[in-house]
Structures are given as C-alpha cells and as structure tokens.
Write a protein that holds these residues in place. Sequence first.
Motif, PDB file in Angstrom:
ATOM      1  N   ILE A 141       0.833  -1.204   0.000  1.00  0.00           N
ATOM      2  CA  ILE A 141       0.000   0.000   0.000  1.00  0.00           C
ATOM      3  C   ILE A 141       0.869   1.256   0.000  1.00  0.00           C
ATOM      4  O   ILE A 141       0.597   2.226  -0.716  1.00  0.00           O
ATOM      5  N   LYS A 142       1.922   1.239   0.789  1.00  0.00           N
ATOM      6  CA  LYS A 142       2.835   2.384   0.835  1.00  0.00           C
ATOM      7  C   LYS A 142       3.455   2.624  -0.535  1.00  0.00           C
ATOM      8  O   LYS A 142       3.573   3.773  -0.993  1.00  0.00           O
ATOM      9  N   ALA A 143       3.846   1.534  -1.211  1.00  0.00           N
ATOM     10  CA  ALA A 143       4.455   1.660  -2.538  1.00  0.00           C
ATOM     11  C   ALA A 143       3.467   2.243  -3.544  1.00  0.00           C
ATOM     12  O   ALA A 143       3.846   3.081  -4.378  1.00  0.00           O
ATOM     13  N   TYR A 144       2.203   1.804  -3.493  1.00  0.00           N
ATOM     14  CA  TYR A 144       1.184   2.368  -4.390  1.00  0.00           C
ATOM     15  C   TYR A 144       1.034   3.862  -4.169  1.00  0.00           C
ATOM     16  O   TYR A 144       0.952   4.657  -5.128  1.00  0.00           O
ATOM     17  N   LYS A 145       1.028   4.267  -2.915  1.00  0.00           N
ATOM     18  CA  LYS A 145       0.869   5.689  -2.601  1.00  0.00           C
ATOM     19  C   LYS A 145       2.073   6.506  -3.049  1.00  0.00           C
ATOM     20  O   LYS A 145       1.962   7.720  -3.272  1.00  0.00           O
ATOM     21  N   GLN A 146       3.212   5.833  -3.195  1.00  0.00           N
ATOM     22  CA  GLN A 146       4.415   6.509  -3.680  1.00  0.00           C
ATOM     23  C   GLN A 146       4.482   6.556  -5.202  1.00  0.00           C
ATOM     24  O   GLN A 146       5.450   7.081  -5.761  1.00  0.00           O
ATOM     25  N   VAL A 170       1.007  -1.523  -9.953  1.00  0.00           N
ATOM     26  CA  VAL A 170       0.680  -2.868  -9.467  1.00  0.00           C
ATOM     27  C   VAL A 170       1.644  -3.892 -10.049  1.00  0.00           C
ATOM     28  O   VAL A 170       2.115  -4.790  -9.343  1.00  0.00           O
ATOM     29  N   VAL A 171       1.963  -3.761 -11.321  1.00  0.00           N
ATOM     30  CA  VAL A 171       2.891  -4.700 -11.963  1.00  0.00           C
ATOM     31  C   VAL A 171       4.259  -4.639 -11.297  1.00  0.00           C
ATOM     32  O   VAL A 171       4.901  -5.670 -11.046  1.00  0.00           O
ATOM     33  N   GLU A 172       4.704  -3.438 -11.005  1.00  0.00           N
ATOM     34  CA  GLU A 172       6.011  -3.267 -10.371  1.00  0.00           C
ATOM     35  C   GLU A 172       6.017  -3.820  -8.948  1.00  0.00           C
ATOM     36  O   GLU A 172       6.921  -4.580  -8.560  1.00  0.00           O
TER      37      GLU A 172
END
Length: 224
Positions: A196-201, A205-207
């Motif tokens: 979730i943190k990565a999405y917000k950054q 999704v693929v990455e």
Amino acid sequence: MTHIKDIAKRPSKVDIAALSKFSPATIHEAQGRRGALSSRLKPVDYRMKLCGPAFTVKCAPRDNIMLQLAINYAKPGDIIVVSAGEYEEAGSFGDVLANACLAKGIGGLVTDTGVRDTLQLRELGFPVFSFGVSIKGTVKETIAAVNDPIIVGGEVINPGDIIVGDADGLVVIRQEEVREVAQLSQARDDAEAGYIKAYKQGKSVVEVSKLEPVLKAKGLIVGF
C-alpha cells in the motif's frame, strides 16, 4: 459413551489475543490457504467478529437440545460450533438463547443451520454465524455428543481449535499451530502495508507485485 465432555485443552488467552488481531482472510492465506469454512457461513450482522476456542456440538437437523446443553456447559470465551447436518430450514437459535450465552460470557456461535430473531441478535451484538435465517421451530429429542471433532463448513473442527470470524467469513486454526500462524499472519500484514505504501508513492501494481517476468513468460501482449 460420554455424551458431554469439556475441551481437553484450551488455548491460552495470549494465543487467542495474538490471533484476534488478524482477519480470517489474512490467517487463511498465511497458513497456506487452509482452514477457511464455507462461504455460506456469514454473520447476521456485518459488524460481528469472534475469536476463541471451539466448543463443538453435534445436533440432529431441526433439533436444538444438544445446542442448549452446549450453552449450559460452555465456558466464558468459548465459541460454540454446531454441526446440524447443513439443514437451513430451522431457526435453531434466537434472542432467548443469545441472552443465555451473553449471561455466561460465551464468545459466539457458529452453526451450519438456520437462526432467527436476527433483529434482536443485531441489537444484542452477540456474534452469530449461520447458513441462513429461518423462522421454523425445532424439537428437543436427539441426544448426541459435545466436544467431539465435527465437520462444519467443509472443515474438521476439533474442540479447542481457534475459530476467527468477521464480515468476510470464518477460519479455523489448529491449536498446535497457533503461534506459528500468528507470526505468519503478522508477516503478511506487514508485507501488505508495504504494498500500500508503494502504491501511494506512485509505483504500479505490476512493479509492486513483480509481475513483469511472469507476464513475459506467459506471452502477454499489451495493445496500448
């Protein structure tokens, strides 16, 4: 034959508390996608949750005499788990018995039959998971067993196994695996928080899910 027995060994309060922090879905995934009871078993109110040792009881279809005995002998925090032949056309539990459970500090009910008085059950807040709702009455005729292994929702439930439930459904955890499953569940929660943190950054999704080599191996073609 002894019809009524106590749970031979209850999990500790520490172990129960450790599992209560996690959703049934997280626990199911963390323990190798095992232990999920049938998705037909749902709470009468989506806000209801439960977590505690299974106090198992076998009932004949449309007969709740053994359920009443289970309520009589269960201890505070126990989750009464009823195998009644997956017979939905019976209101085997309602507000009167829910009040009896609350008075004893019982932690919840899971049954593969029907229940009734659902408005009152919601108001009481006693956690009830069932196959459905039925107003049809029950008899009190057939003697069976309390605290033998049973099958409910397609899963074997042993007395003292931990049952965890929320709006999405129910999962069973074997008593001897509780601490390991709690650790695995925490690791899964931590990993998902990282996603979730990565999405917000701004990551895709693929990455985040590292799907590129998988998709390449499967020959995925993107047309835009």
